[in-house]
Design a protein around this motif. Structure first.
Motif, PDB file in Angstrom:
ATOM      1  N   GLN A 123       0.828  -1.193   0.000  1.00  0.00           N
ATOM      2  CA  GLN A 123       0.000   0.000   0.000  1.00  0.00           C
ATOM      3  C   GLN A 123       0.868   1.250   0.000  1.00  0.00           C
ATOM      4  O   GLN A 123       2.026   1.221   0.454  1.00  0.00           O
ATOM      5  CB  GLN A 123      -0.915   0.013   1.218  1.00  0.00           C
ATOM      6  N   PRO A 124       0.348   2.368  -0.495  1.00  0.00           N
ATOM      7  CA  PRO A 124       1.112   3.630  -0.430  1.00  0.00           C
ATOM      8  C   PRO A 124       1.544   3.918   1.003  1.00  0.00           C
ATOM      9  O   PRO A 124       0.775   3.737   1.956  1.00  0.00           O
ATOM     10  CB  PRO A 124       0.101   4.663  -0.938  1.00  0.00           C
ATOM     11  N   GLY A 133       3.911   2.248   2.413  1.00  0.00           N
ATOM     12  CA  GLY A 133       4.521   1.028   2.920  1.00  0.00           C
ATOM     13  C   GLY A 133       5.976   0.878   2.533  1.00  0.00           C
ATOM     14  O   GLY A 133       6.569   1.765   1.901  1.00  0.00           O
ATOM     15  N   GLU A 176       5.315   5.115  -3.065  1.00  0.00           N
ATOM     16  CA  GLU A 176       4.251   5.849  -3.738  1.00  0.00           C
ATOM     17  C   GLU A 176       3.804   5.063  -4.969  1.00  0.00           C
ATOM     18  O   GLU A 176       4.572   4.249  -5.503  1.00  0.00           O
ATOM     19  CB  GLU A 176       4.776   7.222  -4.163  1.00  0.00           C
ATOM     20  N   PRO A 177       2.567   5.287  -5.430  1.00  0.00           N
ATOM     21  CA  PRO A 177       2.116   4.577  -6.653  1.00  0.00           C
ATOM     22  C   PRO A 177       3.071   4.775  -7.832  1.00  0.00           C
ATOM     23  O   PRO A 177       3.220   3.867  -8.663  1.00  0.00           O
ATOM     24  CB  PRO A 177       0.752   5.208  -6.916  1.00  0.00           C
ATOM     25  N   THR A 221       5.746   2.132  -8.761  1.00  0.00           N
ATOM     26  CA  THR A 221       5.371   0.856  -9.373  1.00  0.00           C
ATOM     27  C   THR A 221       6.189   0.582 -10.627  1.00  0.00           C
ATOM     28  O   THR A 221       6.389   1.476 -11.456  1.00  0.00           O
ATOM     29  CB  THR A 221       3.878   0.862  -9.721  1.00  0.00           C
ATOM     30  N   VAL A 238       2.661  -0.618  -6.064  1.00  0.00           N
ATOM     31  CA  VAL A 238       2.225   0.207  -4.928  1.00  0.00           C
ATOM     32  C   VAL A 238       0.800   0.670  -5.230  1.00  0.00           C
ATOM     33  O   VAL A 238       0.573   1.471  -6.138  1.00  0.00           O
ATOM     34  CB  VAL A 238       3.147   1.410  -4.717  1.00  0.00           C
ATOM     35  N   SER A 239      -0.138   0.135  -4.483  1.00  0.00           N
ATOM     36  CA  SER A 239      -1.542   0.417  -4.763  1.00  0.00           C
ATOM     37  C   SER A 239      -2.370   0.160  -3.522  1.00  0.00           C
ATOM     38  O   SER A 239      -2.071  -0.730  -2.725  1.00  0.00           O
ATOM     39  CB  SER A 239      -2.036  -0.468  -5.913  1.00  0.00           C
ATOM     40  N   SER A 240      -3.432   0.950  -3.393  1.00  0.00           N
ATOM     41  CA  SER A 240      -4.369   0.724  -2.288  1.00  0.00           C
ATOM     42  C   SER A 240      -5.501  -0.194  -2.737  1.00  0.00           C
ATOM     43  O   SER A 240      -6.370  -0.537  -1.929  1.00  0.00           O
ATOM     44  CB  SER A 240      -4.923   2.057  -1.792  1.00  0.00           C
TER      45      SER A 240
END
Length: 121
Positions: A13-14, A16, A86-87, A90, A119-121
């Motif tokens: 997750q962002p 992390g 951060e996304p 990725t 990186v994603s929620s």
């Protein structure tokens, strides 16, 4: 023959953290530098950070103190600790070693197979 094996990628997750590892094996006389590159979908591969035999470090601006690169010469290993992900981080992360396979060889770049970081929620 030189082989680089990476591990540690995954989904996070962002905000992390992940730690990537890369170990080189095979015919290795001397490693000059070890580093990490990444490639996002539709983009060119770019340097994240590298570290030479004297532990001098070169980092991309986007690292912003979030990522730490380190190496263990005894294990022919390089690590990338990534925090505050951060996304935009990725992509596929590749390990790159610049090394001499034998005392008579020229120096060359050797790459790992890549490990996916999402990186994603």
């Amino acid at each position: 023959q030189v082989q680089l094996v990476e591990s540690g990628g995954g989904l996070v997750q962002p905000g992390g953290s992940l730690k990537l590892s890369c170990t080189a094996s095979g015919s290795i006389f001397r490693i000059v530098s070890m580093g990490w590159y990444r490639q996002a979908p539709g983009k060119q591969r770019e340097l994240v950070a590298d570290i030479n035999a004297g532990h001098a470090i070169n980092k991309a601006d986007f690292v912003k103190g979030r990522f730490t690169i380190s190496r263990d010469n005894a294990k022919n290993a390089v690590y990338l600790q990534m925090n505050s992900l951060e996304p935009e981080d990725t992509g596929v992360y590749y390990c790159d070693d610049r090394l001499y396979p034998t005392i008579k060889s020229t120096c060359g770049d050797y790459w790992g197979q890549g490990t996916q970081v999402t990186v994603s929620s």
